[in-house]
Design a protein around this motif. Sequence first.
Motif, PDB file in Angstrom:
ATOM      1  N   ILE A   1       1.022  -1.083  -0.554  1.00 28.07           N
ATOM      2  CA  ILE A   1      -0.257   0.033   0.069  1.00 28.07           C
ATOM      3  C   ILE A   1       0.959   1.531  -0.438  1.00 28.07           C
ATOM      4  CG2 ILE A   1      -2.054   1.403   1.168  1.00 28.07           C
ATOM      5  CD1 ILE A   1      -2.513  -1.449   2.088  1.00 28.07           C
ATOM      6  N   ASP A   2       1.647   1.269   1.204  1.00 31.65           N
ATOM      7  CA  ASP A   2       2.829   2.424   0.862  1.00 31.65           C
ATOM      8  C   ASP A   2       3.413   2.578  -0.555  1.00 31.65           C
ATOM      9  OD1 ASP A   2       4.399   4.646   2.308  1.00 31.65           O
ATOM     10  OD2 ASP A   2       5.914   3.069   2.363  1.00 31.65           O
TER      11      ASP A   2
ATOM     12  N   LEU B   1       2.225   1.918  -3.881  1.00 27.09           N
ATOM     13  CA  LEU B   1       1.127   2.277  -4.023  1.00 27.09           C
ATOM     14  C   LEU B   1       0.655   3.447  -4.733  1.00 27.09           C
ATOM     15  CD1 LEU B   1      -1.393  -0.772  -3.826  1.00 27.09           C
ATOM     16  CD2 LEU B   1       0.009  -0.269  -6.061  1.00 27.09           C
ATOM     17  N   GLN B   2       1.123   4.092  -2.709  1.00 29.35           N
ATOM     18  CA  GLN B   2       0.588   5.376  -3.173  1.00 29.35           C
ATOM     19  C   GLN B   2       2.224   6.493  -2.872  1.00 29.35           C
ATOM     20  OE1 GLN B   2      -1.738   5.512   1.346  1.00 29.35           O
ATOM     21  NE2 GLN B   2       0.196   6.350   1.538  1.00 29.35           N
ATOM     22  N   ASN B   3       3.547   5.840  -2.819  1.00 26.58           N
ATOM     23  CA  ASN B   3       4.765   6.301  -3.008  1.00 26.58           C
ATOM     24  C   ASN B   3       4.360   7.165  -4.697  1.00 26.58           C
ATOM     25  OD1 ASN B   3       4.918   7.179  -0.675  1.00 26.58           O
ATOM     26  ND2 ASN B   3       6.630   5.019  -0.838  1.00 26.58           N
ATOM     27  N   LEU B   4       4.039   5.773  -5.519  1.00 28.38           N
ATOM     28  CA  LEU B   4       4.030   5.982  -7.219  1.00 28.38           C
ATOM     29  C   LEU B   4       3.177   6.247  -7.685  1.00 28.38           C
ATOM     30  CD1 LEU B   4       5.385   1.817  -6.997  1.00 28.38           C
ATOM     31  CD2 LEU B   4       6.602   4.173  -7.598  1.00 28.38           C
ATOM     32  N   GLY B   5       2.149   6.647  -7.050  1.00 27.90           N
ATOM     33  CA  GLY B   5       1.053   7.650  -7.643  1.00 27.90           C
ATOM     34  C   GLY B   5      -0.347   7.076  -7.990  1.00 27.90           C
ATOM     35  N   ILE B   6       0.029   5.546  -7.351  1.00 24.07           N
ATOM     36  CA  ILE B   6      -1.615   4.687  -8.228  1.00 24.07           C
ATOM     37  C   ILE B   6      -2.010   4.093  -7.199  1.00 24.07           C
ATOM     38  CG2 ILE B   6       0.156   4.223 -10.372  1.00 24.07           C
ATOM     39  CD1 ILE B   6       0.796   1.538  -8.950  1.00 24.07           C
ATOM     40  N   ALA B   7      -1.843   4.180  -6.119  1.00 23.69           N
ATOM     41  CA  ALA B   7      -3.034   4.108  -5.252  1.00 23.69           C
ATOM     42  C   ALA B   7      -4.505   4.559  -5.513  1.00 23.69           C
ATOM     43  CB  ALA B   7      -2.613   4.611  -3.789  1.00 23.69           C
ATOM     44  N   PRO B   8      -5.183   5.837  -5.418  1.00 25.71           N
ATOM     45  CA  PRO B   8      -6.283   6.456  -5.603  1.00 25.71           C
ATOM     46  C   PRO B   8      -7.197   5.105  -6.631  1.00 25.71           C
ATOM     47  CG  PRO B   8      -4.567   7.992  -6.595  1.00 25.71           C
ATOM     48  CD  PRO B   8      -3.679   7.179  -6.787  1.00 25.71           C
ATOM     49  N   HIS B   9      -6.498   4.296  -7.733  1.00 28.08           N
ATOM     50  CA  HIS B   9      -6.957   2.936  -8.760  1.00 28.08           C
ATOM     51  C   HIS B   9      -7.681   2.090  -7.938  1.00 28.08           C
ATOM     52  CE1 HIS B   9      -5.977   4.913 -12.062  1.00 28.08           C
ATOM     53  NE2 HIS B   9      -4.873   5.185 -11.571  1.00 28.08           N
ATOM     54  N   PHE B  10      -6.730   2.484  -6.621  1.00 26.32           N
ATOM     55  CA  PHE B  10      -7.492   0.755  -5.397  1.00 26.32           C
ATOM     56  C   PHE B  10      -8.019   1.364  -3.866  1.00 26.32           C
ATOM     57  CE2 PHE B  10      -3.817  -0.181  -8.222  1.00 26.32           C
ATOM     58  CZ  PHE B  10      -3.959  -1.045  -9.362  1.00 26.32           C
ATOM     59  N   GLN B  11      -8.816   2.676  -3.841  1.00 25.48           N
ATOM     60  CA  GLN B  11      -9.380   3.190  -2.312  1.00 25.48           C
ATOM     61  C   GLN B  11      -9.963   2.137  -2.660  1.00 25.48           C
ATOM     62  OE1 GLN B  11      -6.378   5.293  -2.284  1.00 25.48           O
ATOM     63  NE2 GLN B  11      -7.317   6.439  -0.853  1.00 25.48           N
ATOM     64  N   ASP B  12     -10.348   2.212  -3.059  1.00 26.61           N
ATOM     65  CA  ASP B  12     -11.818   0.809  -2.209  1.00 26.61           C
ATOM     66  C   ASP B  12     -11.125  -0.657  -1.812  1.00 26.61           C
ATOM     67  OD1 ASP B  12     -13.875   2.593  -2.739  1.00 26.61           O
ATOM     68  OD2 ASP B  12     -14.571   1.225  -4.824  1.00 26.61           O
ATOM     69  N   LYS B  13     -10.513  -0.895  -2.315  1.00 24.03           N
ATOM     70  CA  LYS B  13      -9.531  -2.289  -1.818  1.00 24.03           C
ATOM     71  C   LYS B  13      -8.109  -1.863  -0.602  1.00 24.03           C
ATOM     72  CE  LYS B  13     -10.077  -5.545  -3.333  1.00 24.03           C
ATOM     73  NZ  LYS B  13      -9.102  -6.603  -4.936  1.00 24.03           N
ATOM     74  N   ILE B  14      -8.237  -1.049  -0.468  1.00 18.56           N
ATOM     75  CA  ILE B  14      -6.473  -0.365   0.232  1.00 18.56           C
ATOM     76  C   ILE B  14      -7.577  -0.019   1.435  1.00 18.56           C
ATOM     77  CG2 ILE B  14      -5.953   1.698   0.772  1.00 18.56           C
ATOM     78  CD1 ILE B  14      -4.418   1.871  -2.208  1.00 18.56           C
ATOM     79  N   LYS B  15      -9.217   0.531   0.850  1.00 21.15           N
ATOM     80  CA  LYS B  15      -9.398   0.721   2.680  1.00 21.15           C
ATOM     81  C   LYS B  15      -9.890   0.115   3.032  1.00 21.15           C
ATOM     82  CE  LYS B  15     -11.404   4.168   5.554  1.00 21.15           C
ATOM     83  NZ  LYS B  15     -10.957   5.481   5.444  1.00 21.15           N
TER      84      LYS B  15
END
Length: 603
Positions: free
Chosen positions: A118-119, A121-135
């Motif tokens: 998850i960390d 994904l955030q640093n690489l700027g692609i976390a928004p694509h997986f927001q529901d799964k991360i949450k």
Amino acid sequence: MQMALPTKPHTNRYVFPFKGGQYVSKPHTRISSNVSKKVRPCSIRSSAIATPSSDQTATVSRRSGNYEPSVWDFNFIQSLNSTYTGECYAKQASELKQQVDGMLQEGAMEQVDQLELIDNLQNLGIAPHFQDKIKQILESIYQSNYGATHKPKQMKDLHATALEFRLLRQHGFHIPQEIFDCFKNEKGDFKASLGEDTKGLLQLYEASFLLTEGESSLEQAREFTTNLLQENLNNIDDDNLSLLVHRALELPRHCMLLRANVRWFLDAYGRRPDMNPTLFELAKLDFNIYQANVQQELKHISSWWKETGLAEKLPFSRDRVVESYFWTTGIEPLEQGHERLLSTKIIMLETVLDDIFDVYATPEELQLFYDVIQRWDLESIEKLPIYMQIYFVALNNTVNEIAYHILKQQGVVIIPHLRKSWMDLCEAYMKEAVWYNNGVKPSLKEYLDNAWISVGVPTFLYQVYFLVTNPIEKEATKYLDEYHDIIRWSSMIARLADDVATAGDELERGDVPKSVQCYMNETSASDEEAREAMRLLIWEAWKKLNTYRISSSCPFPEVFIQNVVNLARVGQSIYQYGDGYGYQHFETKNKDRMMSMLFDPVA
């Protein structure tokens, strides 16, 4: 010398000239959503100077900001042409997203590995694509470790503990600072042996910046880790870890706008021996697609700017299309391209207004202009010099454009609110003009009580609220009209970062003393001591902003709160390496960062 930031709420004030050597003022009632027609007088004492009207050509002595021309001119921006707008790239990205989504399946890996993914994904700027799964994953971890039926577990691995704390708190979960007590000795100090765990120290350092007011243990952690990381900086054997520590000591991740730093993290991640090829390919492709969309938006806003004629007719002002757009890269969600364009127009118009008040206009012109703005009186603009007429019509058109956009979307009339925000900004600018023209040296408190408005962030955020919020709530707009404290502290961070980077340059061209000089005047501190004091005030403002960010009493929706925090991050980023906006002493790092973010695709 320890200083507390001002806590008294901002109130608009009538501003009158000096009488008997005293600055006389009285409070007035704040404008309601039904804009008052009453003029708030504000006079500047000055020598008699002939004021040119629209049909006069009298020569007037004026100051100059000595601003350099734009690094990126109209022809350069219009020539941008990325291939990553093609459908084939979107299809490829979709396939890679499915693969990464599979990695995020709950139970597919150990908990600490999930958190590290998850960390990344955030640093690489692609976390928004997986927001529901991360949450979903973080909710599961929180319930497992901190839920009602579980006592907070005492973790022994510093890296895993700090990473879990940071990610959970960042996503709104309440994690107590006591989670770090197991890393302390019987005296309550962090154990000296932790100095051997640089990876863990770095995570604790990053986690400590999410502290809120009164969390002394996290404050202790920040000081402890900062000192140790600085001491060990040149003795870190792991090149990747050394790179991350250097970067973190420049600016911690919580205070950093990640979108503006994705390119740096991409380069660093690509050199890691444990780099995940699928993650890396998706991040590179996603960045290039994002950059292609950015370039289309820049071409649009550049054309609008040229059509307004403001750069041509008001050549004394800063011509900053790209830098103005950079301020809006914190606007979320990323899909709101039209809203981002409207937000860029706000920044550009604020810049011109700032230069009218600070650099170009005579005191008499400012008095006329101020009166017209406070009444929003289109019928009276003929009294203004032609350059002010051009500006005011451009401002009025943009306000109407934003209001029309919201009226179409939500059926809500917001013109009175938008006008009010510009009136308040003009009042703050006018107060500084009075100070400058009357030779007033304000105290630090007097300066900051006005300067957190004059930096322009409240006016910007006021309008961003309407652009990103759906539905618009009447209750929330009341707090917006009063500039809720979460807006105040975001603005204060940007103001102080601006002052630390630019105060000397602004005094050279003629401006009211900034926070650095106010502090020096009051304490006889040196320039560097004053700048360090302002950096400490920035940190205090971050603690207050963090407190409001997670407060259940904050009246605003999460999407707006995120944008408020991001604006503070943009402010720190654009002034991190000096003046990244006015160009005095324009650092190569600022230019290189914008080039890599906005124009140079990843190979």
